[in-house]
Design an enzyme around this catalytic site. Sequence first.
Site, short mmCIF file in Angstrom:
data_model
loop_
_atom_site.label_atom_id
_atom_site.label_comp_id
_atom_site.label_asym_id
_atom_site.label_seq_id
_atom_site.Cartn_x
_atom_site.Cartn_y
_atom_site.Cartn_z
N GLY A 92 0.79 -1.22 0.00
CA GLY A 92 0.00 0.00 0.00
C GLY A 92 0.82 1.27 0.00
O GLY A 92 0.29 2.35 -0.26
N ARG A 93 2.11 1.15 0.28
CA ARG A 93 2.98 2.34 0.26
C ARG A 93 4.42 1.99 -0.09
O ARG A 93 5.32 2.80 0.09
CB ARG A 93 2.94 3.04 1.61
CG ARG A 93 3.35 2.14 2.75
CD ARG A 93 3.22 2.82 4.07
NE ARG A 93 3.52 1.90 5.15
CZ ARG A 93 4.18 2.22 6.24
NH1 ARG A 93 4.62 3.43 6.40
NH2 ARG A 93 4.38 1.34 7.19
N LYS A 113 10.06 2.08 0.60
CA LYS A 113 8.92 2.16 1.52
C LYS A 113 8.55 3.61 1.75
O LYS A 113 9.40 4.42 2.12
CB LYS A 113 9.28 1.48 2.84
CG LYS A 113 8.09 1.16 3.72
CD LYS A 113 8.52 0.22 4.83
CE LYS A 113 7.34 -0.18 5.70
NZ LYS A 113 7.74 -1.16 6.73
N ASP A 125 -2.40 7.31 2.34
CA ASP A 125 -1.70 8.26 1.46
C ASP A 125 -0.44 7.67 0.84
O ASP A 125 0.22 8.32 0.04
CB ASP A 125 -1.38 9.55 2.21
CG ASP A 125 -0.48 9.35 3.42
OD1 ASP A 125 0.09 8.25 3.56
OD2 ASP A 125 -0.35 10.29 4.22
N ARG A 176 14.62 -0.75 1.66
CA ARG A 176 14.83 -2.03 2.32
C ARG A 176 15.47 -3.00 1.34
O ARG A 176 15.11 -3.03 0.16
CB ARG A 176 13.49 -2.57 2.82
CG ARG A 176 13.59 -3.91 3.54
CD ARG A 176 12.31 -4.22 4.27
NE ARG A 176 11.16 -4.30 3.38
CZ ARG A 176 9.90 -4.20 3.79
NH1 ARG A 176 9.63 -4.00 5.06
NH2 ARG A 176 8.90 -4.31 2.92
N ARG A 183 5.93 -13.05 0.87
CA ARG A 183 5.44 -13.25 2.22
C ARG A 183 4.52 -14.48 2.27
O ARG A 183 4.04 -14.94 1.23
CB ARG A 183 4.64 -12.02 2.68
CG ARG A 183 5.34 -10.69 2.44
CD ARG A 183 4.32 -9.56 2.28
NE ARG A 183 4.96 -8.29 1.92
CZ ARG A 183 5.21 -7.30 2.78
NH1 ARG A 183 4.88 -7.43 4.05
NH2 ARG A 183 5.79 -6.19 2.38
N ASP A 252 0.98 -11.59 6.70
CA ASP A 252 1.54 -10.76 5.62
C ASP A 252 2.84 -10.11 6.04
O ASP A 252 3.50 -9.48 5.21
CB ASP A 252 0.53 -9.71 5.16
CG ASP A 252 0.09 -8.79 6.29
OD1 ASP A 252 -0.55 -9.30 7.23
OD2 ASP A 252 0.38 -7.58 6.24
N ASP A 262 9.24 -6.42 8.11
CA ASP A 262 8.19 -5.44 8.39
C ASP A 262 8.17 -5.02 9.86
O ASP A 262 7.39 -5.52 10.66
CB ASP A 262 6.81 -5.98 7.98
CG ASP A 262 6.44 -5.52 6.58
OD1 ASP A 262 7.23 -4.80 5.96
OD2 ASP A 262 5.35 -5.87 6.11
#
Length: 486
Positions: A92-93, A113, A125, A176, A183, A252, A262
């Site tokens: 999502g980002r 990221k 966002d 990263r 995943r 995830d 993560d």
Amino acid sequence: MKALDQLSFDNRFARLGDAFSTQVLPEPIAEPRLVVASESAMALLDLDPAHAELPVFAELFSGHKLWEEADPRAMVYSGHQFGSYNPRLGDGRGLLLAEVLNDAGEHWDLHLKGAGQTPYSRMGDGRAVLRSSIREFLASEALHALGIPTSRALCVIGSSTPVWRETRESAAMLTRLAQSHVRFGHFEYFYYTKQPEQQRVLIDHVLEQHYPECRDAEQPYLAMFRTIVERNAELIARWQAYGFCHGVMNTDNMSILGITFDFGPYAFLDDFDANFICNHSDDRGRYSYANQVPIAHWNLSALAQALTTVIEVEPLKETLGLFLPLYQAHYLDLMRRRLGLTTAEEDDMALVERLLQCMQRGGVDYSLFFRKLGEQPAADALKVVRDDFIDLAAFDAWGADYLARCDREPGNAEGRRERMHAVNPLYVLRNYLAQKAIEAAEAGDYSEVRRLHQVLSHPFEEQPGMQAYAERPPEWGKHLEISCSS
């Protein structure tokens, strides 16, 4: 060493096609500037560390420029979050910018990221804030230095782009590195959406690229799953032995490589507390320190369910059954080493458990205890650490058994000290240290982030002038509330 324009690329995951990811260009952040970079992570790409200070470095890792060979992708996956299945998550980002092929023949994902909105942003966002980017950078590199398998952090790029969370903050991007960003949730996505052909493509990709040693097994997919179980058993043993709490062990957030992945509201234990919860959003303690072992097993069972399209159920169950004994063996081996023991005896696990019970009752600093225990001969060290305990009768009984156990060990006191110092860190990433570095960075001073990174890069070695980073935290520093907000 190479310049930035000399990197070689081989974008294997992108070639799988649009069923697995969506091509998305990063959204640049304004006035990019280097906050911190990891020389050892840059070395994985054969990059000259001096190039981190060049303007083009900040431009490439903030979305302003792209290599011609880059193929930025937002990956699609699903997952179980706090035990409930979420059918569509995805990046999502974050964006998989490219895969770098280094001179050793290793592939390293460049993952950006905070790169902006993607089809999987779910009303977000697409941005990451400076504080969360710094926290992930510090954790990745600190765990690596401790010998805990983890994704790596290349750099953090700050900006003047405003973002709103609880208050106004500034956007940042973290790059990263990992040899795969696949995943557990990738396999769940194709299983629950009933796409067996795509799932088999993904399984074959992971087998071929990341578990080639399993290809010639009688049952290659089962051999791969067994290796994943083995890796996770060792990973969680290292978390537990060093007092690391992940905080959000959703499927995830579980890497198919068996590495820490993560980072969100993580923490290292200060005072030992088996029931410690580092994520203040985790009301029921699902991801508490004590629960990390059963949750890892639960997550592996979720992965196993997703693999039932290619592996029979009974062999999967049998393989899952290996997790706990493998974990226990790794954990006990690590705790023996932390206690300075080189041989194995039947009652060693009971000795460890009794020590932890004494620590729990007394609020003993987990990391400092082991370091102090190795500073002097065992009898003298026990006198030093005794003052940290409340139940002195229980500790004295434990200490007597520990001394007797040490007397049955080969070698001398100096050898014991060297062994213990090699596995018991003097410096650990405590939340209050990270917070002080973040506050300075938010005020425009990046020197503390860089200093803390350097200290944590050598956690076992005493560093002149850095005693403040080895102290027991103040009371306020033990109770910082960290959430998933980033």
